[in-house]
Write a protein that holds these residues in place. Structure first.
Motif, mmCIF file in Angstrom:
data_model
loop_
_atom_site.group_PDB
_atom_site.id
_atom_site.type_symbol
_atom_site.label_atom_id
_atom_site.label_comp_id
_atom_site.label_asym_id
_atom_site.label_seq_id
_atom_site.Cartn_x
_atom_site.Cartn_y
_atom_site.Cartn_z
ATOM 1 N N SER A 9 0.831 -1.207 0.000
ATOM 2 C CA SER A 9 0.000 0.000 0.000
ATOM 3 C C SER A 9 0.863 1.253 0.000
ATOM 4 O O SER A 9 2.038 1.215 0.379
ATOM 5 N N ASP A 11 0.276 5.768 0.504
ATOM 6 C CA ASP A 11 -0.601 6.918 0.731
ATOM 7 C C ASP A 11 -0.033 8.125 0.005
ATOM 8 O O ASP A 11 1.191 8.271 -0.111
ATOM 9 N N SER A 12 -0.904 8.991 -0.447
ATOM 10 C CA SER A 12 -0.471 10.223 -1.090
ATOM 11 C C SER A 12 -1.520 11.299 -0.867
ATOM 12 O O SER A 12 -2.606 11.032 -0.348
ATOM 13 N N TYR A 13 -1.198 12.507 -1.277
ATOM 14 C CA TYR A 13 -2.142 13.614 -1.197
ATOM 15 C C TYR A 13 -2.442 14.112 -2.598
ATOM 16 O O TYR A 13 -1.619 13.956 -3.530
ATOM 17 N N GLU A 14 -3.586 14.701 -2.739
ATOM 18 C CA GLU A 14 -3.979 15.255 -4.031
ATOM 19 C C GLU A 14 -2.899 16.186 -4.565
ATOM 20 O O GLU A 14 -2.300 16.976 -3.811
ATOM 21 N N LEU A 80 -8.227 12.386 -5.942
ATOM 22 C CA LEU A 80 -8.917 11.410 -5.104
ATOM 23 C C LEU A 80 -9.377 10.211 -5.927
ATOM 24 O O LEU A 80 -9.403 9.076 -5.445
ATOM 25 N N THR A 83 -7.459 6.796 -6.304
ATOM 26 C CA THR A 83 -7.446 5.771 -5.261
ATOM 27 C C THR A 83 -7.928 4.453 -5.862
ATOM 28 O O THR A 83 -9.053 4.351 -6.351
ATOM 29 N N PHE A 107 -3.887 5.046 -1.684
ATOM 30 C CA PHE A 107 -4.903 5.900 -1.058
ATOM 31 C C PHE A 107 -4.498 7.355 -1.281
ATOM 32 O O PHE A 107 -3.420 7.764 -0.858
ATOM 33 N N VAL A 108 -5.349 8.097 -1.951
ATOM 34 C CA VAL A 108 -5.093 9.512 -2.167
ATOM 35 C C VAL A 108 -5.995 10.309 -1.224
ATOM 36 O O VAL A 108 -7.214 10.158 -1.245
ATOM 37 N N LYS A 109 -5.370 11.142 -0.433
ATOM 38 C CA LYS A 109 -6.102 11.923 0.562
ATOM 39 C C LYS A 109 -6.227 13.372 0.115
ATOM 40 O O LYS A 109 -5.369 13.893 -0.614
ATOM 41 N N ALA A 110 -7.264 14.008 0.598
ATOM 42 C CA ALA A 110 -7.483 15.427 0.261
ATOM 43 C C ALA A 110 -6.510 16.323 1.014
ATOM 44 O O ALA A 110 -6.037 15.963 2.096
#
Lengths: 110, 115
Positions: A9, A11-14, A80, A83, A107-110
């Motif tokens: 997995s 994680d990232s941000y927009e 987003l 994802t 998972f792309v987070k705002a």
């Protein structure tokens, strides 16, 4: 058949660039490297494919070093909606058996 | 044009019953693939057809599983005497040819639940 290894997995941000690296140490001369994207409750969708060096399309870039033992999928400025699970495959040109690994859940987070 | 279609979209069956899953590939695609995906897992390759022929059936999990393809088009995956471990999403894909650099187009899958 070449086995692939990729992170479980990420994680990232927009707006960020995401790079997912896949290892395929026993890739053979005639093998192609292909990436698919899968959203929940849908079948996988082709993203990009390459044999060597760099391939770019409207969705992503694929970087393959000279030894071809790994490859990196690059997603520019994720949103987003990116994802999903991303699968790296090594497909033998002389065969047909397609092996999907466990994939990387992005998972792309705002 | 129309994509790969699969039917039924959902199937609930009792343990021990037989089920048939159908796949309609994209018209003109000679290669057809069946995969199985258990909850939260990757795809497990089951079988490949080039035309109506399946060169290698070793991916089928047991002799309860069989598949056929007729007219180089529709394919049916049959599971006899279903078991609870057969519960999964069964995905079908087709490609223009069986060459490795051909993109596979996937259907929406059939969700099989064995109770």
């Amino acid at each position: 058949l070449a086995k692939t290894t990729q992170p479980i997995s990420m994680d990232s941000y927009e707006g960020q660039e995401v790079n997912i690296t896949c290892s395929h140490n026993n890739i053979a001369t005639n093998d192609y490297i292909t990436w698919y994207q899968q959203f929940p409750s849908q079948g996988p969708r082709f993203i990009i494919q390459g044999y060597k060096t760099k391939v770019t399309n409207e969705v992503a870039s694929l970087f393959i070093p000279a030894d071809r033992k790994s490859s990196t999928l690059s997603l520019p400025r994720v949103s987003l909606s990116d994802t999903a699970v991303y699968y790296c495959l090594v497909v033998y040109t002389g065969g047909f058996k397609t092996i999907f690994g466990a994939g990387t859940r992005l998972f792309v987070k705002a | 044009g129309a994509g790969v279609s699969q039917s039924p979209s959902n199937k609930v069956t009792e343990k021990g019953k037989d089920v048939e899953l159908r796949c309609d590939p994209i018209s003109g695609h000679t290669a057809l693939y069946w995969y199985r995906q258990s909850l939260g897992q990757g795809l497990e390759f089951l079988i490949y057809f080039q035309g109506n022929s399946a060169p290698d059936k070793s991916g089928l999990p047991s002799d309860r599983f069989s598949a056929e393809r007729t007219g180089g088009s529709v394919s049916t995956l049959t599971i006899q005497r279903t078991q609870q471990e057969d519960s999964a999403v069964y995905l079908c894909a087709s490609s223009l040819t069986g060459q490795a650099n051909n993109e596979q187009y996937f259907g929406p899958g059939t969700r099989l639940t064995v109770t």
